[in-house]
Design a protein around this motif. Sequence first.
Motif, PDB file in Angstrom:
ATOM      1  N   TRP A  26       0.812  -1.227   0.000  1.00 15.06           N
ATOM      2  CA  TRP A  26       0.000   0.000   0.000  1.00 15.06           C
ATOM      3  C   TRP A  26       0.843   1.273   0.000  1.00 15.06           C
ATOM      4  O   TRP A  26       0.311   2.364   0.100  1.00 15.06           O
ATOM      5  N   THR A  28      -5.866   2.101  -7.101  1.00 15.90           N
ATOM      6  CA  THR A  28      -5.587   1.814  -5.687  1.00 15.90           C
ATOM      7  C   THR A  28      -6.805   2.142  -4.822  1.00 15.90           C
ATOM      8  O   THR A  28      -7.216   1.337  -3.984  1.00 15.90           O
ATOM      9  N   VAL A  62      -9.408  -0.549  -2.656  1.00 14.36           N
ATOM     10  CA  VAL A  62      -9.742  -0.447  -1.233  1.00 14.36           C
ATOM     11  C   VAL A  62     -11.261  -0.349  -1.036  1.00 14.36           C
ATOM     12  O   VAL A  62     -11.831  -0.938  -0.119  1.00 14.36           O
ATOM     13  N   ARG A  73     -17.196  -2.126  -0.500  1.00 13.34           N
ATOM     14  CA  ARG A  73     -17.359  -1.440   0.780  1.00 13.34           C
ATOM     15  C   ARG A  73     -18.146  -0.156   0.568  1.00 13.34           C
ATOM     16  O   ARG A  73     -18.385   0.253  -0.568  1.00 13.34           O
ATOM     17  N   ALA A 133      -4.475   5.092  -1.032  1.00 10.38           N
ATOM     18  CA  ALA A 133      -4.881   3.935  -0.224  1.00 10.38           C
ATOM     19  C   ALA A 133      -5.419   4.388   1.133  1.00 10.38           C
ATOM     20  O   ALA A 133      -6.496   3.955   1.564  1.00 10.38           O
ATOM     21  N   ALA A 138      -9.339   4.234   2.412  1.00 10.74           N
ATOM     22  CA  ALA A 138      -9.628   3.515   3.659  1.00 10.74           C
ATOM     23  C   ALA A 138     -10.288   4.442   4.679  1.00 10.74           C
ATOM     24  O   ALA A 138     -11.246   4.051   5.362  1.00 10.74           O
ATOM     25  N   PRO A 167      -5.554   0.779   4.761  1.00  9.55           N
ATOM     26  CA  PRO A 167      -6.428  -0.289   4.260  1.00  9.55           C
ATOM     27  C   PRO A 167      -6.376  -1.563   5.101  1.00  9.55           C
ATOM     28  O   PRO A 167      -7.376  -2.277   5.187  1.00  9.55           O
ATOM     29  N   ASP A 168      -5.251  -1.831   5.735  1.00 11.23           N
ATOM     30  CA  ASP A 168      -5.145  -3.062   6.518  1.00 11.23           C
ATOM     31  C   ASP A 168      -5.977  -3.003   7.798  1.00 11.23           C
ATOM     32  O   ASP A 168      -6.190  -4.023   8.450  1.00 11.23           O
TER      33      ASP A 168
END
Lengths: 419, 161
Positions: free
Chosen positions: A172, A310, A314, A318, A402, A406, A416-417
């Motif tokens: 990312w 990117t 993400v 969602r 990213a 997120a 994002p993680d």
Amino acid sequence: MGMTMTQKILAAAAGCSRVSAGELIEAKLDLVLGNDITAPVAIREMGRLRSDRVFDPERIALVMDHFIPNKDIRSADNCKCVREFAAAHHIKHYYDVGEMGIEHALIPEKGLAVAGDVIIGADSHTCTYGALGAFSTGVGSTDMAAGMASGKAWFKVPSAMKFHLTGKPSKWVSGKDVILSIIGMIGVDGALYKSMEFTGDGVAFLSMDDRMTIANMAVEAGAKNGIFPVDAQTIAYMEEHSKRPFRVFEADADAAYDAEYTIDLSKLKSVVAFPHLPENVHPVDEVGLVPVDQVVIGSCTNGRISDLRTAAAVMKGRSVAKHLRCIVIPATQQIYLQALDEGLIRTFIEAGAVVSTPTCGPCLGGYMGVLAAGERCVSTTNRNFVGRMGHVDSEVYLAGPAVAAASAVAGKICGPDSL
Amino acid sequence: MRASGTVLKYGDNVDTDVIIPARYLNSPEPAFLAKHCMEDLDPSFIERVQKGDLIVAGKNFGCGSSREHAPIAIREAGISCVIASSFARIFYRNAINIGLPIIECAQASDGIEAGDHVEVDFDDGMIYDRTKGTAFRGQAFPEFMQKIIAAGGLIPYLNAG
């Protein structure tokens, strides 16, 4: 002593066999650029010159991108002034609604900037084209006027700082994280008046889009220009986009640098620059709870196709957090179409984001996402100064696509993680 | 060439967005821009500024956007000179090109306070704080930049040349 890459380009454009830092030179220009904010002032200044003829109607680019489609009557008057000037002087590269894009994405895409060029633009982010191995730098409107008339500009030859990039960035981590990390390290005046020259085996792991993001924000460290070596990726990009011949310059092995830094890209983390300076950089994992009202994904810094890919990766499947506005702005019509073909636009709209025609609008608090007092925005743009995106009591947090995407999903700043 | 007046003082990294916010960039009119000069940093600036006053600031003055509207707004507001520890490079060029005198001097930036009466001699780069009785040597311009400033900016300079 040898010359830096920038010094070699400037020496060639000035017709000198060598130049050294601090020397004042006059260089021939390959392109003079302006937009709907800066060109009206330049046109007014040109009117005060004894001759108002342009040096070459094919080497001037006028891109209407800041306040268009026009946000108000004054903006419309500005564009009308430039449109009439372009028609009267037969300016070949005049781009208006329908074919315009954000200038620093559009100019490389149209093949108007190639390696070895000397380019001035009345916009501070003109330094973007250093990604292609060109010398390009921002100037004001009067310099633009003199450049349009004479095809030349004066420069003080800059000294340079060298950034040796090694390793491959993790999933990312993008060009935005590279340049924000560097600005965090050297400060917003860390490269004042200097060139930032990027080298090293890590460059091969950076896409052209990443390199443009990095060169774009050299000005945020105070630099005169940022510049990358020309490699196979650069040549492939230029061959795809331009018919113009390019010239490859390389720094001499014994060139002098004011400072040298080595940056291991594999160790870089996703970062966020807090208000109100781009140097206030923190790893996204350490920001704590920072709720967000708006997210902007776009601009001359991060509105290119890889940025949109990117962000879409993400946001896919969602939703944008309730009570948060997410504005996505493809930087050019071509990027917009490509994003459409790849299904990215559908992903953004299904997630609850809005997608806009290309514009600089929100980045500088012009329109299309102006902030109210107390509001907070995570933005992939380039400046987070007081009042930059609206009310003097609003806040801008700078990040890559990213983290921005997120944060739009989570409603607070995160990577994002963490989703 | 000399400048003389009362000092308005600011800190580091005064950016062009606070010198002239982008919401006013829809007009290139100098008088309009001057009315909003420094608005987001110091809303009282425009009420307090008197013709001939000087701005003294810290490092990296004028960082950010290339908008020439910034030095134009400062000049039209009546400021006769900006003294700073350092200037962002585009602002530096723009100020010279439009005929706004500027001078780099870190010691003056530290030693001069708001409200002091200050004189600047551009020929030798000397800065005199008449309130405190102190003097500082700033960086004098190279000869050709002095000629541009004396001509009133790059355009009159080019016309004369």
